[in-house]
Design a protein around this motif. Structure first.
Motif, PDB file in Angstrom:
ATOM      1  N   ARG A  81       0.833  -1.209   0.000  1.00 47.02           N
ATOM      2  CA  ARG A  81       0.000   0.000   0.000  1.00 47.02           C
ATOM      3  C   ARG A  81       0.865   1.255   0.000  1.00 47.02           C
ATOM      4  O   ARG A  81       0.574   2.221  -0.723  1.00 47.02           O
ATOM      5  N   ASP A  82       1.922   1.248   0.813  1.00 45.60           N
ATOM      6  CA  ASP A  82       2.823   2.410   0.852  1.00 45.60           C
ATOM      7  C   ASP A  82       3.477   2.635  -0.504  1.00 45.60           C
ATOM      8  O   ASP A  82       3.600   3.780  -0.960  1.00 45.60           O
ATOM      9  N   ASP A  83       3.891   1.546  -1.164  1.00 50.67           N
ATOM     10  CA  ASP A  83       4.509   1.695  -2.489  1.00 50.67           C
ATOM     11  C   ASP A  83       3.506   2.197  -3.517  1.00 50.67           C
ATOM     12  O   ASP A  83       3.832   3.016  -4.380  1.00 50.67           O
ATOM     13  N   GLY A  84       2.261   1.698  -3.431  1.00 54.62           N
ATOM     14  CA  GLY A  84       1.221   2.162  -4.355  1.00 54.62           C
ATOM     15  C   GLY A  84       0.934   3.639  -4.171  1.00 54.62           C
ATOM     16  O   GLY A  84       0.747   4.376  -5.153  1.00 54.62           O
ATOM     17  N   ARG A  85       0.912   4.099  -2.933  1.00 57.53           N
ATOM     18  CA  ARG A  85       0.669   5.518  -2.665  1.00 57.53           C
ATOM     19  C   ARG A  85       1.767   6.395  -3.249  1.00 57.53           C
ATOM     20  O   ARG A  85       1.546   7.575  -3.532  1.00 57.53           O
ATOM     21  N   LYS A  86       2.964   5.826  -3.408  1.00 58.94           N
ATOM     22  CA  LYS A  86       4.079   6.572  -3.996  1.00 58.94           C
ATOM     23  C   LYS A  86       4.137   6.398  -5.512  1.00 58.94           C
ATOM     24  O   LYS A  86       5.072   6.881  -6.159  1.00 58.94           O
ATOM     25  N   ALA A  87       3.158   5.683  -6.061  1.00 57.19           N
ATOM     26  CA  ALA A  87       3.077   5.441  -7.503  1.00 57.19           C
ATOM     27  C   ALA A  87       4.235   4.603  -8.027  1.00 57.19           C
ATOM     28  O   ALA A  87       4.615   4.709  -9.197  1.00 57.19           O
ATOM     29  N   PHE A  88       4.806   3.764  -7.134  1.00 56.25           N
ATOM     30  CA  PHE A  88       5.791   2.808  -7.617  1.00 56.25           C
ATOM     31  C   PHE A  88       5.066   1.718  -8.403  1.00 56.25           C
ATOM     32  O   PHE A  88       3.932   1.366  -8.083  1.00 56.25           O
ATOM     33  N   PRO A  89       5.695   1.156  -9.406  1.00 58.27           N
ATOM     34  CA  PRO A  89       5.065   0.045 -10.139  1.00 58.27           C
ATOM     35  C   PRO A  89       4.967  -1.185  -9.245  1.00 58.27           C
ATOM     36  O   PRO A  89       5.704  -1.320  -8.270  1.00 58.27           O
ATOM     37  N   VAL A  90       4.060  -2.093  -9.606  1.00 57.36           N
ATOM     38  CA  VAL A  90       3.858  -3.287  -8.793  1.00 57.36           C
ATOM     39  C   VAL A  90       5.104  -4.152  -8.755  1.00 57.36           C
ATOM     40  O   VAL A  90       5.305  -4.965  -7.843  1.00 57.36           O
ATOM     41  N   THR A  91       5.981  -3.987  -9.742  1.00 54.66           N
ATOM     42  CA  THR A  91       7.241  -4.741  -9.756  1.00 54.66           C
ATOM     43  C   THR A  91       8.181  -4.329  -8.627  1.00 54.66           C
ATOM     44  O   THR A  91       9.219  -4.954  -8.423  1.00 54.66           O
ATOM     45  N   GLN A  92       7.792  -3.284  -7.885  1.00 57.34           N
ATOM     46  CA  GLN A  92       8.582  -2.878  -6.724  1.00 57.34           C
ATOM     47  C   GLN A  92       8.661  -4.007  -5.705  1.00 57.34           C
ATOM     48  O   GLN A  92       9.536  -4.022  -4.839  1.00 57.34           O
ATOM     49  N   TYR A  93       7.765  -4.959  -5.831  1.00 57.90           N
ATOM     50  CA  TYR A  93       7.791  -6.121  -4.930  1.00 57.90           C
ATOM     51  C   TYR A  93       9.136  -6.829  -4.994  1.00 57.90           C
ATOM     52  O   TYR A  93       9.663  -7.288  -3.973  1.00 57.90           O
ATOM     53  N   LEU A  94       9.703  -6.927  -6.187  1.00 56.47           N
ATOM     54  CA  LEU A  94      10.997  -7.603  -6.343  1.00 56.47           C
ATOM     55  C   LEU A  94      12.079  -6.865  -5.556  1.00 56.47           C
ATOM     56  O   LEU A  94      12.957  -7.494  -4.952  1.00 56.47           O
ATOM     57  N   GLU A 115       0.539  -7.359  -3.383  1.00 63.27           N
ATOM     58  CA  GLU A 115      -0.185  -6.853  -4.538  1.00 63.27           C
ATOM     59  C   GLU A 115      -1.559  -6.322  -4.160  1.00 63.27           C
ATOM     60  O   GLU A 115      -2.040  -5.339  -4.735  1.00 63.27           O
ATOM     61  N   GLN A 116      -2.210  -6.958  -3.163  1.00 58.80           N
ATOM     62  CA  GLN A 116      -3.500  -6.432  -2.682  1.00 58.80           C
ATOM     63  C   GLN A 116      -3.310  -5.038  -2.079  1.00 58.80           C
ATOM     64  O   GLN A 116      -4.088  -4.122  -2.343  1.00 58.80           O
ATOM     65  N   GLY A 117      -2.272  -4.905  -1.264  1.00 57.14           N
ATOM     66  CA  GLY A 117      -1.994  -3.596  -0.674  1.00 57.14           C
ATOM     67  C   GLY A 117      -1.631  -2.572  -1.735  1.00 57.14           C
ATOM     68  O   GLY A 117      -2.044  -1.411  -1.669  1.00 57.14           O
ATOM     69  N   TRP A 118      -0.850  -3.006  -2.734  1.00 52.65           N
ATOM     70  CA  TRP A 118      -0.447  -2.094  -3.806  1.00 52.65           C
ATOM     71  C   TRP A 118      -1.662  -1.599  -4.570  1.00 52.65           C
ATOM     72  O   TRP A 118      -1.742  -0.417  -4.928  1.00 52.65           O
ATOM     73  N   GLN A 119      -2.648  -2.490  -4.820  1.00 49.62           N
ATOM     74  CA  GLN A 119      -3.864  -2.087  -5.522  1.00 49.62           C
ATOM     75  C   GLN A 119      -4.588  -0.992  -4.746  1.00 49.62           C
ATOM     76  O   GLN A 119      -5.069  -0.017  -5.335  1.00 49.62           O
ATOM     77  N   GLN A 120      -4.659  -1.147  -3.435  1.00 52.68           N
ATOM     78  CA  GLN A 120      -5.312  -0.119  -2.619  1.00 52.68           C
ATOM     79  C   GLN A 120      -4.515   1.176  -2.649  1.00 52.68           C
ATOM     80  O   GLN A 120      -5.072   2.272  -2.779  1.00 52.68           O
ATOM     81  N   GLY A 121      -3.188   1.060  -2.541  1.00 49.62           N
ATOM     82  CA  GLY A 121      -2.341   2.250  -2.531  1.00 49.62           C
ATOM     83  C   GLY A 121      -2.380   3.006  -3.839  1.00 49.62           C
ATOM     84  O   GLY A 121      -2.448   4.249  -3.853  1.00 49.62           O
ATOM     85  N   ILE A 122      -2.355   2.294  -4.980  1.00 52.96           N
ATOM     86  CA  ILE A 122      -2.368   2.981  -6.268  1.00 52.96           C
ATOM     87  C   ILE A 122      -3.716   3.636  -6.517  1.00 52.96           C
ATOM     88  O   ILE A 122      -3.815   4.701  -7.130  1.00 52.96           O
ATOM     89  N   HIS A 123      -4.793   2.992  -5.981  1.00 53.23           N
ATOM     90  CA  HIS A 123      -6.126   3.610  -6.072  1.00 53.23           C
ATOM     91  C   HIS A 123      -6.126   4.936  -5.311  1.00 53.23           C
ATOM     92  O   HIS A 123      -6.632   5.948  -5.815  1.00 53.23           O
ATOM     93  N   GLU A 124      -5.550   4.963  -4.110  1.00 50.99           N
ATOM     94  CA  GLU A 124      -5.509   6.182  -3.305  1.00 50.99           C
ATOM     95  C   GLU A 124      -4.645   7.248  -3.990  1.00 50.99           C
ATOM     96  O   GLU A 124      -4.965   8.447  -3.941  1.00 50.99           O
TER      97      GLU A 124
END
Length: 450
Positions: A81-94, A115-124
């Protein structure tokens, strides 16, 4: 730095001990999982044995495991979620999965939760981006700019549109607020709308009116408050509002106008009451020059405030203390029944300060005389010691010079003894006077309380 680490470790140990005493093994496991730790039930169990072994049961291991699984999911969900809020790509997981933190903690990986958290973060992130664009008065075409920007990670059209809609509403609501805040009529919306349409910006009349209607009430309240002490009233404001086509909130204006005048007359009575004569009539006659108004409550409000402050001013303590500081008290503004007692208190204050001054001076003089006494006593002690040494010296020549020295020492000793006796009488006399001063001061205070 070392102290901070020690304190942190100490607090961590205390928290772990409290967890053991609670016996909530699902919570213990959840904390480990959320902290990014690997499963370590055996380590927790060994620690808790020394704290409260009775809280360890057969089902504790299973409860710990359940809590840990949930905690691990929460750890990775929050990271995503934190990465999504920063608009990092989902590949940031690696990047996260191979980070030093994950290696040091030996954190078990959980890509689905990330990835679930990233989806929420990128939505925000896109919701907030749309919100900011809408608040800034940018039109909806900004969506295409973001959507086609190669650097826009995981663009979410639905989130952006939702945020932009709310931001656009805030834009028009704030525009209405700003107009009302300075008394601009809401008919100005027409010109705002025309300018917005030229920029292809969605017009939200409901939002503008919502902001304007809410703030126009505050505008008239503030106007009423200021006008009351600026020589203006509702009649003047009615004419001005009609000329400008501005909606009048007369009830709210009058309420604040009245409240401000009530405050003004209370402040006037309070100011006059503390040492000034009752001057309501003069103030009422000068009201126009002072740019204020006389209201039906003026006389009662001023009189009550003046009486209250006059009672606080016309006290025996004030008369006494101010006289001690050589400050004048306007006794003539006080009730006739109190004036004689206040005059007595003033005289008592002056007498008290005069005696206090003499007592302080005498106390300093006593100290000086005591210093002289100690110095004279020391000189006498040294001289007597010299006389005794001469008398005890069997080898001292019996000649005229020594005889003359002995006679001189004897004269000096007698003079020093006379000086000591005189100083002792003087000090005793001054102490008697100091005691009488203290009695006089106490008597003045006793008389003051009668």
């Amino acid at each position: 730095m070392t102290v901070v680490l020690l304190l942190s470790a100490c607090q961590s140990t205390i928290n772990r001990m409290n967890d053991c005493r609670s016996g909530d093994w699902q919570l213990i496991g959840n904390k480990d999982g959320k902290d990014g730790l690997d499963r370590n039930f055996e380590e927790r169990r060994r620690f808790c044995v020394s704290v409260d072994a009775d809280k360890i049961r057969a089902e504790s291991a299973g409860l710990y495991e359940t809590g840990w699984v949930t905690g691990n999911q929460q750890f990775w969900y929050q990271l995503g979620r934190d990465d999504g809020r920063k608009a990092f790509p989902v590949t940031q997981y690696l990047v996260q999965s191979t980070s030093a933190r994950i290696r040091d903690l030996h954190t078990p990986l959980n890509q689905p939760s990330y990835e679930q958290g990233w989806q929420q973060g990128i939505h925000e992130y896109w919701f907030n981006t749309g919100m900011n664009d809408g608040k800034a008065g940018r039109n909806a075409s900004e969506e295409k700019v973001h959507a086609t920007n190669p650097g826009s990670a995981g663009f979410r059209a639905d989130a952006y549109r939702q945020g932009w809609s709310e931001g656009n509403y805030s834009y028009w609501e704030n525009l209405g607020y700003q107009d009302a805040h300075v008394g601009i009529p809401d008919t100005t919306l027409t010109s705002h709308a025309a300018a917005a349409k030229s920029r292809e910006l969605l017009v939200r009349e409901d939002a503008y009116h919502n902001g304007w209607n809410r703030e126009i009430v505050e505008y008239w309240k503030q106007l009423g408050w200021n006008d009351a002490v600026s020589g203006r009233d509702i009649q003047l404001r009615r004419d001005d509002a009609r000329r400008r086509g501005l909606k009048i909130m007369e009830a709210e204006y009058q309420q604040q106008w009245q409240r401000r005048l009530m405050q003004y007359w209370e402040e006037a009575g309070t100011a006059d009451g503390y040492g000034q004569p009752f001057q309501l009539e003069q103030r009422m006659n000068n009201a126009r020059n002072d740019q204020v108004f006389v209201i039906p409550q003026t006389r009662d409000i001023y009189t009550q405030a003046w009486n209250r402050q006059n009672a606080a001013y016309c006290t025996v303590d004030n008369a006494f203390n101010w006289a001690r500081q050589n400050q004048r008290m306007a006794i003539e503004v006080c009730p006739v029944s109190l004036q004689f007692r206040l005059q007595q208190a003033q005289m008592s204050g002056r007498d008290y300060e005069d005696i206090s001054h003499r007592s302080r001076s005498l106390h300093r003089e006593i100290g000086e005389q005591q210093d002289k006494y100690r110095d004279t006593e020391q000189r006498l002690n040294r001289l007597e010691a010299e006389i005794r040494r001469n008398q005890d010296d069997k080898n001292r020549p019996n000649n005229q010079d020594n005889a003359n020295a002995d006679r001189k020492n004897e004269r000096d000793r007698n003079e020093l003894r006379d000086q000591l006796q005189s100083l002792r009488r003087r000090i005793d006399d001054m102490r008697s006077r100091e005691f009488r001063y203290e009695q006089q001061l106490q008597q003045i205070k006793r008389d003051l309380r009668l």
